[in-house]
Scaffold this active site. Structure first.
Site, PDB file in Angstrom:
ATOM      1  N   PHE A   1       1.146   0.380   6.686  1.00 61.12           N
ATOM      2  CA  PHE A   1       1.986   0.492   7.880  1.00 61.12           C
ATOM      3  C   PHE A   1       2.164   1.948   8.312  1.00 61.12           C
ATOM      4  CE2 PHE A   1       6.165  -0.735   9.997  1.00 61.12           C
ATOM      5  CZ  PHE A   1       5.526  -1.412  11.008  1.00 61.12           C
ATOM      6  N   ALA A   2       2.227   2.856   7.316  1.00 62.55           N
ATOM      7  CA  ALA A   2       2.445   4.256   7.645  1.00 62.55           C
ATOM      8  C   ALA A   2       1.175   4.916   8.163  1.00 62.55           C
ATOM      9  CB  ALA A   2       2.964   5.021   6.431  1.00 62.55           C
TER      10      ALA A   2
ATOM     11  N   ASN B   1       0.825  -1.194   0.000  1.00 62.18           N
ATOM     12  CA  ASN B   1       0.000   0.000   0.000  1.00 62.18           C
ATOM     13  C   ASN B   1       0.866   1.253   0.000  1.00 62.18           C
ATOM     14  OD1 ASN B   1      -2.082   1.785   0.112  1.00 62.18           O
ATOM     15  ND2 ASN B   1      -2.926   1.090   2.039  1.00 62.18           N
ATOM     16  N   ASP B   2       1.631   1.456   1.063  1.00 69.42           N
ATOM     17  CA  ASP B   2       2.402   2.698   1.174  1.00 69.42           C
ATOM     18  C   ASP B   2       3.382   2.882   0.013  1.00 69.42           C
ATOM     19  OD1 ASP B   2       1.106   3.208   3.534  1.00 69.42           O
ATOM     20  OD2 ASP B   2       2.622   2.188   4.739  1.00 69.42           O
ATOM     21  N   VAL B   3       3.979   1.784  -0.456  1.00 73.17           N
ATOM     22  CA  VAL B   3       5.029   1.916  -1.472  1.00 73.17           C
ATOM     23  C   VAL B   3       4.466   2.223  -2.858  1.00 73.17           C
ATOM     24  CG1 VAL B   3       6.642   0.429  -0.246  1.00 73.17           C
ATOM     25  CG2 VAL B   3       5.119  -0.563  -1.956  1.00 73.17           C
TER      26      VAL B   3
END
Lengths: 468, 103
Positions: A434-435, A394-396
């Site tokens: 995660f972020a 997701n974040d990447v």
């Protein structure tokens, strides 16, 4: 037993140090990495044999017993841990190493005489205890036993400053000559100061790592690792032991470079990671709410998208790893390739939980090395890709890293999946990554979502692709 | 040992440390960090020396805690790194052949 002469001891320590250098060198290339690690272990064995053969040791049975206990704890823990949980295990190992260095320095205080030795004791006690407690916090964050978001409380920065000053004061008492200290009424306080240093360092470690956001935790592990290295080097000064000095310095220096490289791969600065949360609102995109409409679909639809594509870029993330779906993913890639579809894996430098973590997981699933493309290599390829298949990441792939200056991940290099013609997300839920921030790409026109456990979803998609 | 000798060791080790890890692909960052982590477990040497010269119970207990922690760092560090790197073997046909001699 002191059966080895000082010359032989020094020589064998040199051999051990060379082993460590070769180990680090070997770990730098995939072909020699495993051998490199074994050479490092050999160096450690040599060093341990030497210390027992060169030093007159009391309490020998106890020492050997405790080493046996430590081995009995460490080996099964390292052999049985899931590959996905490896980063936190490394963090724990680093922490206990730092703690050991701090305790060794504390005990050597009474044998220290020179200014340099006192300075090294003060440094090791503080840095070692910071590395210990900081690593414990990174473990708790990675294991998700505590919130992964940055944690900052009111007055957090002020408390850190006060503790740092107290720590430096304790260090000063350790370092300054006893005669001078007695003159100002502070005589006989060195031991208390060192114990206080341990306590202050431990609290500081916690407070320094709490504000670090989830995605940055691996970089902090690397930083703490370098710190432990330096603490070990300093304890080598205290004990007058060249092997500890050289090995610790090697780790400190290489760990610093590694930390910088990792930070660079994420487009972060080390100070930004440590102190960014204090510079105010890293707003988590308050306007974005999870009840915006998304296009979710079935495994059959995803299979059709994939089956009629020419080029597919797979972006695997932590979700793939937790679901243990890497084998299913590898099989799906093989099935697609058998149909003449080109499949490339785009690996973000921090996919998984640590740089290179995803490569390890995919290598475990026998995905050929050539199919793994690093970020710089794969980013231009998204424009010509028919489908970008994002599995548990997701974040990447969050464009906010490029478009939203206030976002906590702003500036982090991302995989440009938004350039692909179609984007398919396999996700467990709409829960952010995660972020802890939302991904606008999920609500985009060309995005299709398939909800569910990555392994179940991939199994269904695989079945559907085979039936096309 | 003289301070200047120790300083010499320190400075040279810093340069070697910088040199050996420069230009490592991000693929290997995790095993490299883990391997470096294992190496600083060598603090076990220090812990053993301190435990071996402990002459009161409190010192001995603290020193043995240090021995335990250092052992976990050293042994666990090398084992977990090996396990990570094990995964890099035996993949696809071509690379396996290329690394066939690597055992």
């Amino acid at each position: 037993m002191a059966v080895l002469t000082p010359e032989w001891t020094a020589f064998l320590y040199l051999v051990a140090a060379v082993c460590f250098i070769l180990a680090l060198k070997g770990l730098g290339s995939p072909r020699t990495a495993r051998r490199g690690n074994l050479i490092g272990a050999l160096g450690a064995v040599i060093a341990m044999v030497v210390v027992f053969l060169s030093t007159e040791l009391d309490n020998l049975a106890l020492i050997l017993g405790v080493i046996a206990v430590g081995t009995i704890i460490a080996v099964p823990a390292s052999r049985m841990v899931k590959m996905t949980q490896m980063p936190q295990l490394v963090a724990l190992f680093n922490g206990v190493g730092g703690g050991a260095a701090a305790l060794v320095a504390l005990l050597e205080l009474e044998h220290s005489v020179s200014f340099g030795a006192y300075l090294a004791v003060a440094f090791t006690v503080l840095v070692g205890s910071i590395a210990f407690s900081g690593s414990v916090i990174t473990f708790l964050k990675l294991q998700e036993l505590m919130p992964t978001r940055p944690i900052v409380f009111i007055g957090h920065a002020a408390v850190i400053v006060v503790l740092a000053v107290v720590g430096l004061a304790a260090a000063a008492i350790i370092v300054l000559p006893e005669a001078w200290l007695a003159g100002v009424g502070l005589g006989g306080l060195k031991w208390s100061a060192a114990v206080a240093g341990l306590g202050v360092g431990s609290v500081l470690g916690v407070l320094l790592v709490l504000p670090v956001g989830g995605a940055d935790v691996p970089i902090v592990i690397s930083l703490l690792n370098a710190g432990t290295g330096l603490a070990v080097a300093a304890s080598g000064l205290v004990l007058n032991n060249t092997l500890l000095l050289v090995a610790g310095t090697l780790v400190g220096a290489s760990g610093s470079i590694l930390t910088r490289e990792m930070a660079k791969a994420m487009g972060r600065s080390v100070t930004g990671i440590l102190f960014g949360a204090f510079r105010g609102a890293s707003s988590a995109g308050s306007t974005a709410t999870s009840d915006r409409p998304v296009r979710s679909s079935s495994a059959d639809d995803v299979a059709i998208l994939l089956g009629y594509a020419n080029r597919v870029v797979v972006v695997p993330g932590y979700g793939l790893a937790v679901a243990q779906a890497q084998h299913t993913m590898a099989e799906l890639a093989q099935t697609l390739e058998a149909k003449g579809i080109e499949v490339v894996f785009g690996i973000h430098p921090v996919a998984g939980r640590m740089p290179g973590h995803m490569n390890v997981l995919l290598a475990e699933a026998n995905v050929p090395y050539e199919a793994l493309a690093e970020m710089d290599e794969v980013n231009p390829q998204f424009k010509t890709a028919d489908v970008a298949l994002v599995v548990g990441a997701n974040d990447v792939v969050n464009p906010a890293a490029k478009t939203t200056p206030g976002s906590p991940i702003y500036g982090m290099p991302i995989l440009d999946v938004q350039d692909a013609r179609q984007v398919v997300f396999l996700k467990r839920s709409m829960r952010p990554g995660f972020a802890g921030i939302e991904n606008d790409l999920l609500f985009d026109q060309k995005t299709t979502l398939l909800f569910g456990d990555a392994k179940e979803s991939l199994t269904k998609v695989l079945g559907a692709v085979k039936n096309l | 040992m003289e301070a200047i000798t120790l300083l010499t060791f320190f400075v040279l080790a810093v340069f070697i440390g910088f040199e050996v890890v420069s230009k490592v692909s991000s693929t290997l960052h995790t095993p490299l960090m883990s391997g470096a982590n294992a190496i600083h477990g060598i603090i076990l040497v220090g812990a053993v020396i301190v435990a071996g010269s402990a002459d009161d119970p409190l010192t001995l207990v603290i020193a043995l805690i240090a021995v335990l922690m250092a052992t976990i760092n050293l042994v666990g560090g090398f084992v977990v790194t090996d396990r990570m790197l094990e995964m890099f073997r035996g993949r696809g046909s071509a690379p396996a052949a290329r690394e066939g001699s690597d055992a």
